[in-house]
Design an enzyme around this catalytic site. Sequence first.
Site, PDB file in Angstrom:
ATOM      1  N   GLY A   1     130.069 118.043  45.295  1.00 35.44           N
ATOM      2  CA  GLY A   1     129.863 117.057  44.228  1.00 35.44           C
ATOM      3  C   GLY A   1     130.781 117.424  43.072  1.00 35.44           C
ATOM      4  O   GLY A   1     130.589 118.454  42.419  1.00 35.44           O
TER       5      GLY A   1
ATOM      6  N   GLY B   1     123.581 121.821  29.062  1.00 29.29           N
ATOM      7  CA  GLY B   1     124.744 121.970  28.180  1.00 29.29           C
ATOM      8  C   GLY B   1     125.772 120.884  28.378  1.00 29.29           C
ATOM      9  O   GLY B   1     126.823 120.897  27.742  1.00 29.29           O
ATOM     10  N   GLY B   2     125.468 119.932  29.272  1.00 26.92           N
ATOM     11  CA  GLY B   2     126.400 118.833  29.502  1.00 26.92           C
ATOM     12  C   GLY B   2     127.718 119.342  30.088  1.00 26.92           C
ATOM     13  O   GLY B   2     127.805 120.475  30.571  1.00 26.92           O
TER      14      GLY B   2
ATOM     15  N   LYS C   1     113.331 123.685  33.230  1.00 26.17           N
ATOM     16  CA  LYS C   1     114.305 122.701  32.721  1.00 26.17           C
ATOM     17  C   LYS C   1     113.597 121.434  32.219  1.00 26.17           C
ATOM     18  O   LYS C   1     114.034 120.836  31.242  1.00 26.17           O
ATOM     19  CB  LYS C   1     115.337 122.361  33.818  1.00 26.17           C
ATOM     20  CG  LYS C   1     116.371 121.309  33.401  1.00 26.17           C
ATOM     21  CD  LYS C   1     117.283 121.810  32.292  1.00 26.17           C
ATOM     22  CE  LYS C   1     118.439 120.974  31.856  1.00 26.17           C
ATOM     23  NZ  LYS C   1     118.513 119.592  31.825  1.00 26.17           N
TER      24      LYS C   1
ATOM     25  N   HIS D   1     112.391 122.170  28.856  1.00 26.43           N
ATOM     26  CA  HIS D   1     113.564 122.137  27.953  1.00 26.43           C
ATOM     27  C   HIS D   1     113.864 120.701  27.543  1.00 26.43           C
ATOM     28  O   HIS D   1     114.068 120.394  26.364  1.00 26.43           O
ATOM     29  CB  HIS D   1     114.773 122.766  28.664  1.00 26.43           C
ATOM     30  CG  HIS D   1     116.095 122.514  27.992  1.00 26.43           C
ATOM     31  ND1 HIS D   1     116.752 121.297  28.084  1.00 26.43           N
ATOM     32  CD2 HIS D   1     116.867 123.282  27.200  1.00 26.43           C
ATOM     33  CE1 HIS D   1     117.875 121.348  27.375  1.00 26.43           C
ATOM     34  NE2 HIS D   1     117.968 122.552  26.834  1.00 26.43           N
ATOM     35  N   ASN D   2     113.892 119.808  28.521  1.00 23.00           N
ATOM     36  CA  ASN D   2     114.247 118.428  28.201  1.00 23.00           C
ATOM     37  C   ASN D   2     113.186 117.742  27.351  1.00 23.00           C
ATOM     38  O   ASN D   2     113.510 116.933  26.488  1.00 23.00           O
ATOM     39  CB  ASN D   2     114.522 117.639  29.481  1.00 23.00           C
ATOM     40  CG  ASN D   2     115.925 117.902  30.001  1.00 23.00           C
ATOM     41  OD1 ASN D   2     116.448 118.997  29.831  1.00 23.00           O
ATOM     42  ND2 ASN D   2     116.549 116.923  30.620  1.00 23.00           N
TER      43      ASN D   2
ATOM     44  N   GLU E   1     113.817 118.832  23.971  1.00 20.55           N
ATOM     45  CA  GLU E   1     115.038 118.120  23.545  1.00 20.55           C
ATOM     46  C   GLU E   1     114.700 116.693  23.063  1.00 20.55           C
ATOM     47  O   GLU E   1     115.183 116.247  22.020  1.00 20.55           O
ATOM     48  CB  GLU E   1     116.003 118.086  24.736  1.00 20.55           C
ATOM     49  CG  GLU E   1     117.259 117.258  24.569  1.00 20.55           C
ATOM     50  CD  GLU E   1     118.072 117.197  25.883  1.00 20.55           C
ATOM     51  OE1 GLU E   1     118.309 118.242  26.507  1.00 20.55           O
ATOM     52  OE2 GLU E   1     118.454 116.089  26.287  1.00 20.55           O
TER      53      GLU E   1
ATOM     54  N   LYS F   1     117.327 108.856  31.372  1.00 19.47           N
ATOM     55  CA  LYS F   1     117.258 108.993  32.828  1.00 19.47           C
ATOM     56  C   LYS F   1     115.817 109.258  33.213  1.00 19.47           C
ATOM     57  O   LYS F   1     115.432 109.121  34.354  1.00 19.47           O
ATOM     58  CB  LYS F   1     118.136 110.160  33.263  1.00 19.47           C
ATOM     59  CG  LYS F   1     119.609 109.847  33.182  1.00 19.47           C
ATOM     60  CD  LYS F   1     120.415 111.020  33.722  1.00 19.47           C
ATOM     61  CE  LYS F   1     121.803 111.003  33.147  1.00 19.47           C
ATOM     62  NZ  LYS F   1     122.303 112.339  32.830  1.00 19.47           N
TER      63      LYS F   1
END
Length: 434
Positions: free
Chosen positions: A10, A125-126, A180, A183-184, A187, A260
């Site tokens: 990917g 971190g994009g 994660k 974390h989001n 965020e 998303k």
Amino acid sequence: MPKQKIAMIGLGPMGINLALNIKDHGFDIIGYNRGEEKRVKARKEGLKVADSLEEAAGFFGSEKRIFWVMVDAEAVDLVLKQTAEYLREGDVIIEGGNSYFKDTERRVKWAEEKGLTYIGAGVSGGEAGARYGPSIMPGGTKEAYNSVAPILEAIAAKAPQDNKPCVSYNGHGGAGHFVKIAHNGIEYGVMAMIGEVAWLLKESLGLDFKEVGKILEKWNKKNDVLSSYLIGITADGLQQKDSKSRGFLADYVADITRMKGTGMWTANTANELLVPIPTIYSAITSRLQSTEKALRTEINKKIGIKTKKIKIGNKNGFSALAHNALYVANLSSYAQGLDLIKAGSKKWNYGINLSNVAKDWRAGCIIRAPALLHAISEAYKDKKKQPENLILHGPFMKILGKGIEDLAAVTSAARESGVPVPVLDAAYNYLKQL
Ligand code: 6PG
């Protein structure tokens, strides 16, 4: 000892940047993408690229294969299935997308049945983070983690305090992806509240975006408690001029925040675990309402309630209040996310170390705020003295009394000037109710 070989499956924005990061650290990496266009682009960037999964597998010869799968959440199952055809017993799959942790649990079982080793890793971190140092939240067996730790530690962001890589082992199965989603969720809360404060400063004080951006710039100074990636990019973004010279870009950006849906996972998991996360919920609801643009425009036309400037003292005085208010409000988002991790870790026996989680969020990830996260990691350092809730940690307790008063003043000012601040309100009520 020669460095490990690895394949990146990917080559979208995250995959290609991670692959280049891995290459920069001296690992022998090959990339593969089903669509040809991305393969061509990756070759131009100097990556070794395979034209098929078979070729990628052949690259390892007799060595253990490490396939890092970095594709959209919807494509993960299919790509894993295709990839597994080229893997042998003992080979390793790292799945680094934004996956729901229960999907990761299912995939771990699937991989184990095939004799494969599976690591579900949250990566934050994009694109820039992927390229120059993300924060990585892996889960899986400890042995599996150890086998790829040299790669993960090399490419992860390094914390400014001690140069330690922002990655550590979180626990079995879906533990990494579980961390994660917390974390989001955090965020979502922090992003929404920065937006609300910026908007309130603009409307109630009658400032333009540049002036608001300048205030936030001050808040991003190195030793400020608010200093963080999100404050920094907001300060820059607000001051950005529109390319058609019409004024500030922010005046022309649709006030719509889509998602998303990673925050929905946080909310659903909090429901399942019966953990109160009102700041995060409110941020989700606020995003959903923001998408009802046509309805909002119609209501505005029919009812036409305007925001107004209010007498809240001088600019410096009010921005100082807003600064403290945002700090304690942000703490509520962190407190809720960490509570969620604690409850999930207990329920699913992950054994997640909260101090390490906060340490690994000091750099690389979207919620990075080095000083604050260092302080949070200290709060959970001594396992015997962990606070029941983050706000009970000494240094946070100290500022809380005054901070809540300031948050009350700011949310009242918002009400008076007609600016909705649903997430700050939720944060205030959460802290006050506690
Ligand atoms: C990160 C971000 C990143 C991104 C998600 C969330 O840690 O790098 O969280 O993963 O922001 O795609 O997307 P939504 O906000 O749209 O759910």
